[in-house]
Design a protein around this motif. Structure first.
Motif, PDB file in Angstrom:
ATOM      1  N   VAL A 106     -43.369  10.580  -2.822  1.00  0.00           N
ATOM      2  CA  VAL A 106     -43.278  11.055  -1.441  1.00  0.00           C
ATOM      3  C   VAL A 106     -41.915  11.732  -1.321  1.00  0.00           C
ATOM      4  N   THR A 107     -41.925  13.027  -1.061  1.00  0.00           N
ATOM      5  CA  THR A 107     -40.679  13.792  -0.953  1.00  0.00           C
ATOM      6  C   THR A 107     -40.569  14.373   0.443  1.00  0.00           C
ATOM      7  N   ILE A 108     -39.422  14.125   1.090  1.00  0.00           N
ATOM      8  CA  ILE A 108     -39.197  14.602   2.459  1.00  0.00           C
ATOM      9  C   ILE A 108     -37.817  15.240   2.523  1.00  0.00           C
ATOM     10  N   HIS A 109     -37.773  16.485   2.986  1.00  0.00           N
ATOM     11  CA  HIS A 109     -36.518  17.205   3.183  1.00  0.00           C
ATOM     12  C   HIS A 109     -36.371  17.518   4.678  1.00  0.00           C
ATOM     13  N   VAL A 110     -35.278  17.051   5.270  1.00  0.00           N
ATOM     14  CA  VAL A 110     -34.986  17.303   6.685  1.00  0.00           C
ATOM     15  C   VAL A 110     -33.687  18.097   6.760  1.00  0.00           C
ATOM     16  N   LYS A 111     -33.688  19.157   7.565  1.00  0.00           N
ATOM     17  CA  LYS A 111     -32.541  20.052   7.594  1.00  0.00           C
ATOM     18  C   LYS A 111     -32.206  20.479   9.014  1.00  0.00           C
ATOM     19  N   LEU A 112     -30.898  20.468   9.319  1.00  0.00           N
ATOM     20  CA  LEU A 112     -30.368  21.043  10.550  1.00  0.00           C
ATOM     21  C   LEU A 112     -29.604  22.312  10.185  1.00  0.00           C
ATOM     22  N   PRO A 113     -29.638  23.344  11.018  1.00  0.00           N
ATOM     23  CA  PRO A 113     -29.030  24.632  10.630  1.00  0.00           C
ATOM     24  C   PRO A 113     -27.521  24.560  10.440  1.00  0.00           C
ATOM     25  N   VAL A 114     -26.808  23.779  11.257  1.00  0.00           N
ATOM     26  CA  VAL A 114     -25.359  23.611  11.137  1.00  0.00           C
ATOM     27  C   VAL A 114     -25.044  22.134  11.380  1.00  0.00           C
ATOM     28  N   SER A 115     -23.769  21.787  11.232  1.00  0.00           N
ATOM     29  CA  SER A 115     -23.371  20.388  11.391  1.00  0.00           C
ATOM     30  C   SER A 115     -22.581  20.120  12.653  1.00  0.00           C
ATOM     31  N   GLY A 116     -22.348  21.136  13.481  1.00  0.00           N
ATOM     32  CA  GLY A 116     -21.592  20.951  14.712  1.00  0.00           C
ATOM     33  C   GLY A 116     -22.345  21.456  15.920  1.00  0.00           C
ATOM     34  N   TYR A 117     -22.370  20.641  16.985  1.00  0.00           N
ATOM     35  CA  TYR A 117     -23.126  20.987  18.190  1.00  0.00           C
ATOM     36  C   TYR A 117     -22.349  20.555  19.422  1.00  0.00           C
ATOM     37  N   CYS A 118     -22.818  21.051  20.568  1.00  0.00           N
ATOM     38  CA  CYS A 118     -22.214  20.698  21.844  1.00  0.00           C
ATOM     39  C   CYS A 118     -23.274  20.092  22.758  1.00  0.00           C
ATOM     40  N   PRO A 119     -22.858  19.310  23.739  1.00  0.00           N
ATOM     41  CA  PRO A 119     -23.822  18.682  24.653  1.00  0.00           C
ATOM     42  C   PRO A 119     -24.724  19.705  25.324  1.00  0.00           C
ATOM     43  N   GLY A 120     -26.001  19.340  25.426  1.00  0.00           N
ATOM     44  CA  GLY A 120     -26.979  20.208  26.055  1.00  0.00           C
ATOM     45  C   GLY A 120     -27.664  21.176  25.114  1.00  0.00           C
ATOM     46  N   GLN A 121     -27.131  21.362  23.909  1.00  0.00           N
ATOM     47  CA  GLN A 121     -27.776  22.266  22.973  1.00  0.00           C
ATOM     48  C   GLN A 121     -29.021  21.618  22.366  1.00  0.00           C
ATOM     49  N   VAL A 122     -29.948  22.460  21.964  1.00  0.00           N
ATOM     50  CA  VAL A 122     -31.181  21.995  21.321  1.00  0.00           C
ATOM     51  C   VAL A 122     -31.065  22.255  19.825  1.00  0.00           C
ATOM     52  N   GLN A 178     -47.723  13.040  -2.215  1.00  0.00           N
ATOM     53  CA  GLN A 178     -48.730  12.975  -3.271  1.00  0.00           C
ATOM     54  C   GLN A 178     -49.240  11.553  -3.500  1.00  0.00           C
ATOM     55  N   SER A 179     -48.766  10.614  -2.704  1.00  0.00           N
ATOM     56  CA  SER A 179     -49.151   9.212  -2.881  1.00  0.00           C
ATOM     57  C   SER A 179     -50.358   8.882  -2.020  1.00  0.00           C
ATOM     58  N   SER A 180     -50.780   7.613  -2.134  1.00  0.00           N
ATOM     59  CA  SER A 180     -51.875   7.109  -1.313  1.00  0.00           C
ATOM     60  C   SER A 180     -51.381   6.455  -0.034  1.00  0.00           C
ATOM     61  N   VAL A 181     -50.067   6.589   0.234  1.00  0.00           N
ATOM     62  CA  VAL A 181     -49.457   5.978   1.420  1.00  0.00           C
ATOM     63  C   VAL A 181     -49.362   7.022   2.530  1.00  0.00           C
ATOM     64  N   GLU A 182     -49.748   6.651   3.714  1.00  0.00           N
ATOM     65  CA  GLU A 182     -49.653   7.556   4.860  1.00  0.00           C
ATOM     66  C   GLU A 182     -48.282   7.420   5.521  1.00  0.00           C
ATOM     67  N   ILE A 183     -47.701   8.568   5.866  1.00  0.00           N
ATOM     68  CA  ILE A 183     -46.477   8.574   6.674  1.00  0.00           C
ATOM     69  C   ILE A 183     -46.910   8.538   8.130  1.00  0.00           C
ATOM     70  N   THR A 184     -46.755   7.386   8.740  1.00  0.00           N
ATOM     71  CA  THR A 184     -47.275   7.219  10.102  1.00  0.00           C
ATOM     72  C   THR A 184     -46.391   7.875  11.150  1.00  0.00           C
ATOM     73  N   LYS A 185     -45.077   7.903  10.900  1.00  0.00           N
ATOM     74  CA  LYS A 185     -44.182   8.424  11.927  1.00  0.00           C
ATOM     75  C   LYS A 185     -42.842   8.786  11.299  1.00  0.00           C
ATOM     76  N   MET A 186     -42.243   9.877  11.796  1.00  0.00           N
ATOM     77  CA  MET A 186     -40.886  10.266  11.432  1.00  0.00           C
ATOM     78  C   MET A 186     -40.048  10.309  12.705  1.00  0.00           C
ATOM     79  N   ILE A 187     -38.959   9.553  12.726  1.00  0.00           N
ATOM     80  CA  ILE A 187     -38.123   9.405  13.918  1.00  0.00           C
ATOM     81  C   ILE A 187     -36.772  10.049  13.648  1.00  0.00           C
ATOM     82  N   PHE A 188     -36.333  10.908  14.568  1.00  0.00           N
ATOM     83  CA  PHE A 188     -35.057  11.616  14.440  1.00  0.00           C
ATOM     84  C   PHE A 188     -34.177  11.224  15.628  1.00  0.00           C
ATOM     85  N   GLN A 189     -32.935  10.823  15.337  1.00  0.00           N
ATOM     86  CA  GLN A 189     -32.052  10.300  16.377  1.00  0.00           C
ATOM     87  C   GLN A 189     -30.628  10.798  16.180  1.00  0.00           C
TER      88      GLN A 189
END
Length: 483
Positions: free
Chosen positions: A184-200, A210-221
Motif C-alpha cells: 500500500v503506497t500513499i503519497h500526500v503533498k502540499l504545494p509549499v510549507s508556509g501558509y497564513c490564516p484563512g488560506q486554503v 495492491q493489497s487486499s486491505v481497504e483504506i477506509t479513511k484518510m484524515i488530514f489535520q
C-alpha cells in the motif's frame, strides 16, 4: 489615592495592539483634588515571559510513601524601560485640577508575540508612577496592558518554506499477517510549507493499493504543540497537542489506484511568532492518518509547516487576514532597518542545548552571527535566570521522529538580524550560548529599581524619531486609513 491619581487613566492613541517595532504613544490623565508636591512622574514599560506549573512526586522511604509537590518556574525579561513625564530634578509642585502628560516609547523590533496560557504567558504592560515628595506617602500607580504581534513574513524566512511538504507511506499487507508482498503506497503533498490564516491548502493524494486491505479513511489535520521550559528547577512541560482543523477523504478499495485532491483550511488565528522567546515553544504540523479495514493498525505521520502573517508572493495573489480587525493598525515596521539598541539580544541555540524533548520552537531565522556583538544592557533583567539553562530529565517525551525548524542558508535575509537560529532534528542538541543577563535589582525582583538609577537609558529619548516604516510583502490586514 486621594492626593494622586484620582480618576486617573492611561489613554493610548490607537488600540492596544502593536507590531514589534511600532511606537506606543498616548497620554496619562488624572485629576488632583488638592495641590501636591512630587519628585517625579514616569511610565515604566515592561515586557516579560513567565512559565509555571506544579507536579506531584512520590518518594518511598523504608516502605513509607511521601507525597511532594514540586513548583516549576521560569522567567525572561525583554525590556524594562522608564519614560519620564515630569519632575526628576528635585521637588516639584502640581496644582489641583485635571492633569495630562503625553508619552511615546518604541518597542524592540524583535519582541516576541503576546501569549497567554495556563502554564505560561508573554505579557506587555505600562505602569504610571507618581512619586510624592513626602516618602511616607505611597507611590500612586496606574497599570495598562497591551499586546504585541510579532509579524512573520514567510517571504523573508527559509527557502525551505517555499518548497513542498510531503508525507509518504509504504506498507505491505496480505490476507494472512503479511504473508504476501502486496504494498500500500500513499503519497500526500502540499504545494509549499508556509501558509497564513484563512488560506486554503490544496492537498494532493496518490494512492496505489495492491493489497487486499481497504483504506477506509484518510484524515488530514493541522495540529499545534507547545512546550514550556522552567529555570527553577530546570525542566520541561509539554501540553497535549491541539487539533486546529481537519478534513477527510476516502475510501480506497483493495487492489485499486486513485489520485485524489482535497482542501484544508488554515484556521483563523493570529499565530504567535516566538523567535526571541527561550522558554515557550509553539510548533505547527500537517498530520496524515490512514485508517485500514480489519484488525490492521492505522498509519500516521506528520511534517512541520509554518504559519505566518504575510503570505508567500508566489502562492498568493491577494490576501487579507481574516482577523484584520484584531491586528495592529499601520504598516509592519521594517526590521532590517532597526538600529542596534532596538534589537533584543538573540536567543541562541544554547538556551535549548540540553533539551530532552524533541519538541522545539519553530524557527525560521538563519544561524547567522549576530552583527551587534555588544548589545546595550536592559535594566531590571534578572540574572537568576542566566542565558545557559541546563534542563533536567523529564518523563514527558514526544515522538523522536519529529523535527521542528527549517535550516536556512547563511545568505538568506530574514529581516531579523541574528535573531535566533534554526533548530536541528530530534535529539541532536543545539550549540551556542546566549549572553547572560545583568545583575538583578538588590531590592528584589518584585520592586523596580530606584528612579535615579534609571536615568541612563540604553534606549534613546522618546522624542527621538523612530525609523521609517515599510510594508514587507503582502499586507496582512487592510491598509490603514489615509489621513
Amino acid at each position: 489615592m486621594a492626593g494622586g491619581f484620582v480618576k486617573g487613566e492611561i489613554k493610548l492613541d490607537t488600540k492596544p495592539v502593536y507590531y514589534s517595532g511600532q511606537v506606543v504613544s498616548g497620554s496619562l490623565v488624572f485629576t488632583l483634588d488638592n495641590p501636591i508636591s512630587f519628585s517625579v512622574i514616569y511610565i515604566q514599560f515592561l515586557g516579560e515571559a513567565t512559565v509555571s506549573w506544579t507536579e506531584s512526586e512520590i518518594e518511598t522511604v523504608n516502605g513509607v510513601q511521601n507525597h511532594r509537590i514540586i513548583n516549576y518556574f521560569g522567567r525572561e525579561e525583554y525590556f524594562n524601560q522608564r519614560v519620564t513625564l515630569a519632575g526628576g530634578t528635585g521637588v516639584s509642585q502640581l496644582p489641583a485640577g485635571p492633569q495630562s502628560y503625553t508619552f511615546s516609547y518604541q518597542l524592540p523590533f524583535n519582541a516576541p508575540s503576546s501569549l497567554k496560557r495556563e502554564q505560561g504567558k508573554i505579557v506587555y504592560s505600562m505602569k504610571a508612577h507618581l512619586v510624592h515628595a513626602d516618602p511616607s506617602i505611597l507611590v500612586d500607580e496606574l497599570v495598562k496592558e497591551f499586546e504585541i504581534v510579532a509579524p512573520f513574513d514567510l517571504n523573508l524566512g527559509s527557502t525551505l518554506i517555499k518548497q513542498p511538504t510531503q508525507v509518504e507511506f509504504e506498507e505491505v499487507y496480505g490476507c494472512d499477517c503479511f504473508c504476501s508482498s502486496n504494498p500500500v503506497t500513499i503519497h500526500v503533498k502540499l504545494p509549499v510549507s508556509g501558509y497564513c490564516p484563512g488560506q486554503v491548502i490544496p492537498v494532493s493524494i496518490e494512492v496505489t493499493n495492491q493489497s487486499s486491505v481497504e483504506i477506509t479513511k484518510m484524515i488530514f489535520q493541522i495540529v499545534s504543540k507547545e512546550l514550556y521550559r522552567s529555570h527553577q528547577p530546570p525542566s520541561e512541560y509539554i501540553l497535549p497537542e491541539t487539533v486546529l482543523t481537519t478534513t477527510k477523504k476516502g475510501p480506497v478499495m483493495a487492489r485499486s489506484k486513485r489520485n485524489l485532491t482535497c482542501e484544508l483550511m488554515v484556521p483563523e488565528i493570529i499565530p504567535p511568532y516566538l523567535e526571541n522567546c527561550g522558554i515557550i515553544d509553539v510548533g505547527y504540523f500537517f498530520r496524515v492518518t490512514i485508517k485500514l479495514s480489519g484488525c490492521n493498525d492505522e498509519l500516521q505521520d506528520e511534517a512541520e509547516i509554518c504559519l505566518g502573517l504575510v503570505p508567500l508572493r508566489e502562492f498568493t495573489e491577494e490576501y487579507v487576514h481574516p482577523l484584520a480587525d484584531s491586528l495592529p493598525t499601520g504598516p509592519i515596521p521594517d526590521a532590517s532597518q532597526a538600529p542596534p539598541h532596538l534589537l533584543l539580544p538573540p536567543v541562541t541555540n544554547a538556551v535549548r542545548a540540553q533539551s530532552n524533548s524533541s519538541l522545539n520552537r519553530v524557527q525560521y531565522a538563519p544561524p547567522q552571527q549576530n552583527p551587534y556583538q555588544n548589545p546595550p544592557p536592559y535594566p531590571g533583567l534578572n540574572s537568576s535566570y542566566p542565558g545557559q539553562r541546563p534542563v533536567s530529565s523529564t518523563s514527558m517525551e514526544m515522538k523522536p521522529k519529529l523535527e521542528i525548524g527549517f535550516n536556512v542558508p547563511a545568505d538568506v535575509n530574514t529581516g531579523y538580524p541574528g535573531a535566533g537560529s534554526s533548530y536541528p532534528g530530534a535529539g541532536s542538541g543545539y550549540p551556542g550560548t546566549r549572553p547572560g543577563y545583568p545583575q538583578p535589582n538588590p531590592q528584589g525582583r518584585g520592586n523596580p529599581p530606584s528612579y535615579e538609577a534609571s536615568l541612563q537609558f540604553p534606549h534613546p529619548p522618546s522624542s527621538m524619531p523612530g525609523p521609517s516604516y515599510s510594508q514587507g510583502g503582502f499586507a496582512p490586514s487592510a491598509p490603514p486609513p489615509s489621513s
